[in-house]
Write a protein that holds these residues in place. Structure first.
Motif, PDB file in Angstrom:
ATOM      1  N   GLU A 188     -29.040  20.585  10.283  1.00 57.97           N
ATOM      2  CA  GLU A 188     -29.534  19.427   9.557  1.00 57.97           C
ATOM      3  C   GLU A 188     -30.120  18.421  10.548  1.00 57.97           C
ATOM      4  OE1 GLU A 188     -29.765  18.854   6.383  1.00 57.97           O
ATOM      5  OE2 GLU A 188     -28.829  20.752   5.767  1.00 57.97           O
ATOM      6  N   PRO A 189     -31.220  17.763  10.189  1.00 55.95           N
ATOM      7  CA  PRO A 189     -31.825  16.792  11.117  1.00 55.95           C
ATOM      8  C   PRO A 189     -30.872  15.698  11.547  1.00 55.95           C
ATOM      9  CG  PRO A 189     -33.345  17.307   9.326  1.00 55.95           C
ATOM     10  CD  PRO A 189     -32.044  17.963   8.983  1.00 55.95           C
ATOM     11  N   ILE A 190     -29.970  15.268  10.649  1.00 53.48           N
ATOM     12  CA  ILE A 190     -29.024  14.216  11.011  1.00 53.48           C
ATOM     13  C   ILE A 190     -28.094  14.706  12.118  1.00 53.48           C
ATOM     14  CG2 ILE A 190     -27.438  14.912   9.177  1.00 53.48           C
ATOM     15  CD1 ILE A 190     -28.077  11.332  10.475  1.00 53.48           C
ATOM     16  N   ASN A 191     -27.711  16.004  12.091  1.00 53.94           N
ATOM     17  CA  ASN A 191     -26.857  16.558  13.136  1.00 53.94           C
ATOM     18  C   ASN A 191     -27.587  16.611  14.474  1.00 53.94           C
ATOM     19  OD1 ASN A 191     -24.716  16.966  11.379  1.00 53.94           O
ATOM     20  ND2 ASN A 191     -25.377  19.017  10.822  1.00 53.94           N
ATOM     21  N   LEU A 192     -28.872  16.932  14.437  1.00 53.35           N
ATOM     22  CA  LEU A 192     -29.651  16.923  15.671  1.00 53.35           C
ATOM     23  C   LEU A 192     -29.772  15.508  16.226  1.00 53.35           C
ATOM     24  CD1 LEU A 192     -32.516  19.437  14.789  1.00 53.35           C
ATOM     25  CD2 LEU A 192     -30.449  19.862  16.118  1.00 53.35           C
ATOM     26  N   GLY A 193     -29.867  14.515  15.331  1.00 52.40           N
ATOM     27  CA  GLY A 193     -29.886  13.134  15.790  1.00 52.40           C
ATOM     28  C   GLY A 193     -28.587  12.738  16.465  1.00 52.40           C
ATOM     29  N   ARG A 230     -24.979  19.798  20.124  1.00 56.15           N
ATOM     30  CA  ARG A 230     -25.354  19.808  21.532  1.00 56.15           C
ATOM     31  C   ARG A 230     -25.440  21.228  22.078  1.00 56.15           C
ATOM     32  NH1 ARG A 230     -20.928  15.476  23.412  1.00 56.15           N
ATOM     33  NH2 ARG A 230     -19.824  16.553  21.702  1.00 56.15           N
ATOM     34  N   VAL A 231     -24.646  22.138  21.516  1.00 56.47           N
ATOM     35  CA  VAL A 231     -24.717  23.538  21.938  1.00 56.47           C
ATOM     36  C   VAL A 231     -26.096  24.097  21.637  1.00 56.47           C
ATOM     37  CG1 VAL A 231     -23.803  25.855  21.509  1.00 56.47           C
ATOM     38  CG2 VAL A 231     -22.245  23.904  21.653  1.00 56.47           C
ATOM     39  N   ASN A 232     -26.585  23.885  20.433  1.00 54.75           N
ATOM     40  CA  ASN A 232     -27.897  24.398  20.049  1.00 54.75           C
ATOM     41  C   ASN A 232     -29.011  23.770  20.873  1.00 54.75           C
ATOM     42  OD1 ASN A 232     -25.899  24.460  17.761  1.00 54.75           O
ATOM     43  ND2 ASN A 232     -27.488  25.686  16.825  1.00 54.75           N
ATOM     44  N   MET A 233     -28.920  22.466  21.104  1.00 48.28           N
ATOM     45  CA  MET A 233     -29.979  21.770  21.822  1.00 48.28           C
ATOM     46  C   MET A 233     -30.023  22.170  23.291  1.00 48.28           C
ATOM     47  SD  MET A 233     -29.554  18.009  20.039  1.00 48.28           S
ATOM     48  CE  MET A 233     -31.054  17.353  20.783  1.00 48.28           C
ATOM     49  N   LEU A 234     -28.862  22.262  23.927  1.00 55.92           N
ATOM     50  CA  LEU A 234     -28.820  22.670  25.329  1.00 55.92           C
ATOM     51  C   LEU A 234     -29.281  24.119  25.497  1.00 55.92           C
ATOM     52  CD1 LEU A 234     -25.456  21.034  26.456  1.00 55.92           C
ATOM     53  CD2 LEU A 234     -27.764  20.326  27.102  1.00 55.92           C
ATOM     54  N   ALA A 235     -28.824  24.996  24.608  1.00 56.79           N
ATOM     55  CA  ALA A 235     -29.229  26.402  24.695  1.00 56.79           C
ATOM     56  C   ALA A 235     -30.729  26.562  24.463  1.00 56.79           C
ATOM     57  CB  ALA A 235     -28.442  27.226  23.680  1.00 56.79           C
ATOM     58  N   ALA A 236     -31.284  25.799  23.509  1.00 55.95           N
ATOM     59  CA  ALA A 236     -32.727  25.875  23.255  1.00 55.95           C
ATOM     60  C   ALA A 236     -33.515  25.383  24.465  1.00 55.95           C
ATOM     61  CB  ALA A 236     -33.078  25.052  22.018  1.00 55.95           C
ATOM     62  N   GLY A 237     -33.044  24.315  25.120  1.00 59.20           N
ATOM     63  CA  GLY A 237     -33.728  23.817  26.310  1.00 59.20           C
ATOM     64  C   GLY A 237     -33.704  24.808  27.453  1.00 59.20           C
ATOM     65  N   VAL A 238     -32.547  25.431  27.688  1.00 54.12           N
ATOM     66  CA  VAL A 238     -32.435  26.424  28.756  1.00 54.12           C
ATOM     67  C   VAL A 238     -33.295  27.644  28.448  1.00 54.12           C
ATOM     68  CG1 VAL A 238     -30.847  27.989  29.935  1.00 54.12           C
ATOM     69  CG2 VAL A 238     -30.160  25.636  29.475  1.00 54.12           C
ATOM     70  N   PHE A 239     -33.309  28.052  27.199  1.00 55.17           N
ATOM     71  CA  PHE A 239     -34.110  29.212  26.806  1.00 55.17           C
ATOM     72  C   PHE A 239     -35.596  28.936  27.024  1.00 55.17           C
ATOM     73  CE2 PHE A 239     -33.772  33.269  24.569  1.00 55.17           C
ATOM     74  CZ  PHE A 239     -35.099  33.514  24.258  1.00 55.17           C
ATOM     75  N   ALA A 240     -36.067  27.734  26.673  1.00 54.93           N
ATOM     76  CA  ALA A 240     -37.466  27.384  26.899  1.00 54.93           C
ATOM     77  C   ALA A 240     -37.791  27.356  28.388  1.00 54.93           C
ATOM     78  CB  ALA A 240     -37.772  26.030  26.259  1.00 54.93           C
ATOM     79  N   LEU A 241     -36.858  26.864  29.210  1.00 51.59           N
ATOM     80  CA  LEU A 241     -37.064  26.844  30.653  1.00 51.59           C
ATOM     81  C   LEU A 241     -37.147  28.260  31.216  1.00 51.59           C
ATOM     82  CD1 LEU A 241     -37.261  25.213  33.269  1.00 51.59           C
ATOM     83  CD2 LEU A 241     -34.770  25.223  33.385  1.00 51.59           C
TER      84      LEU A 241
END
Length: 254
Positions: free
Chosen positions: A129-134, A21-32
């Motif tokens: 890993e894709p499973i971790n992103l899931g 969730r850290v990677n996903m949230l940071a990537a979303g904020v960075f794109a914004l």
């Protein structure tokens, strides 16, 4: 010696050991932030931060270069035509068409923004890993159907690639030589149609196999994610880095 090298590699890849969730949230904020940034200085800082994240993630620069090359090829046509599509102060003229400085600046901004976002996604998401992103998407409350689609796509995209390679080898075995003629385009059309048919047949077999094993459309996680203190620290640092370009932009505007 070997132990110190492994420890250094582990420290460089700390982004792959945090909660997904850290990677996903940071990537979303960075794109914004990339969308909200419009000054070239802020976009340059954004690109520098993206390169820094790749260094911290321990990504292989040769692989990054190949992916960026494919991205730049996709962006080339847009960047070349944009200076001629936007009116403004004349930069130069070519074959009766005038390129504007404003169009060139906007093209440069698109290049910087696009490369920064791609590099950030490679640093934050491609190392997981894709499973971790899931698991991370499920913990963030994403739609289960969307997560199923993502997981199945990741699982079977390689299978489709292998099927495509077999069809290409079969065409080569029949002395097929691609050229710019009707026979070549018709052959490629038949190949893509056959790939689609085989993909549908394989998808139906997979659905039948999953139903035989009691699949009811629900997503069951083998493990629950646990948010730790170091995840909060990592997220705070990543958010601080991602917000620096906006701070610089506001400073320059005032």
């Amino acid at each position: 010696m070997l132990a110190s090298q492994l420890q250094a590699q582990h420290q460089l890849r700390w982004l792959s050991h945090t909660d997904p969730r850290v990677n996903m949230l940071a990537a979303g904020v960075f794109a914004l932030v990339a969308v909200l940034s419009h000054q070239l200085s802020a976009l340059v800082l954004l690109l520098v931060i993206a390169l820094l994240l790749n260094g911290l993630a321990g990504t292989r620069w040769r692989s990054v270069g190949k992916r960026l090359l494919a991205f730049e090829t996709f962006m080339l046509l847009l960047v070349l035509l944009l200076p001629f599509s936007i009116s403004g102060q004349t930069w130069f003229s070519l074959w009766g068409m005038t390129a504007s400085i404003e169009g060139a600046k906007q093209a440069l901004a698109i290049i910087l923004r696009g490369n920064a976002v791609v590099l950030t996604l490679l640093a934050l998401l491609a190392i997981r890993e894709p499973i971790n992103l899931g698991y991370g998407a499920a913990a963030l409350g994403f739609s289960p159907k969307l997560i199923h689609l993502f997981m199945m796509t990741v699982r079977y995209i390689q299978v489709l690639g292998e099927e495509f390679a077999r069809l290409r080898n079969a065409m080569k075995a029949r002395a097929f030589a691609p050229a710019s003629n009707w026979h070549t385009w018709r052959s490629y059309g038949w190949m893509m149609g056959m790939l689609l048919v085989r993909s549908m047949e394989r998808a139906q077999r997979i659905v039948d196999a999953m139903r035989c094993r009691g699949f009811d459309g629900s997503l069951y996680l083998n493990q629950q994610l646990q948010w730790r203190r170091k995840d909060s620290i990592a997220l705070a640092l990543l958010l601080l880095l991602s917000l620096l370009p906006l701070g610089l932009q506001l400073f320059l505007e005032h």
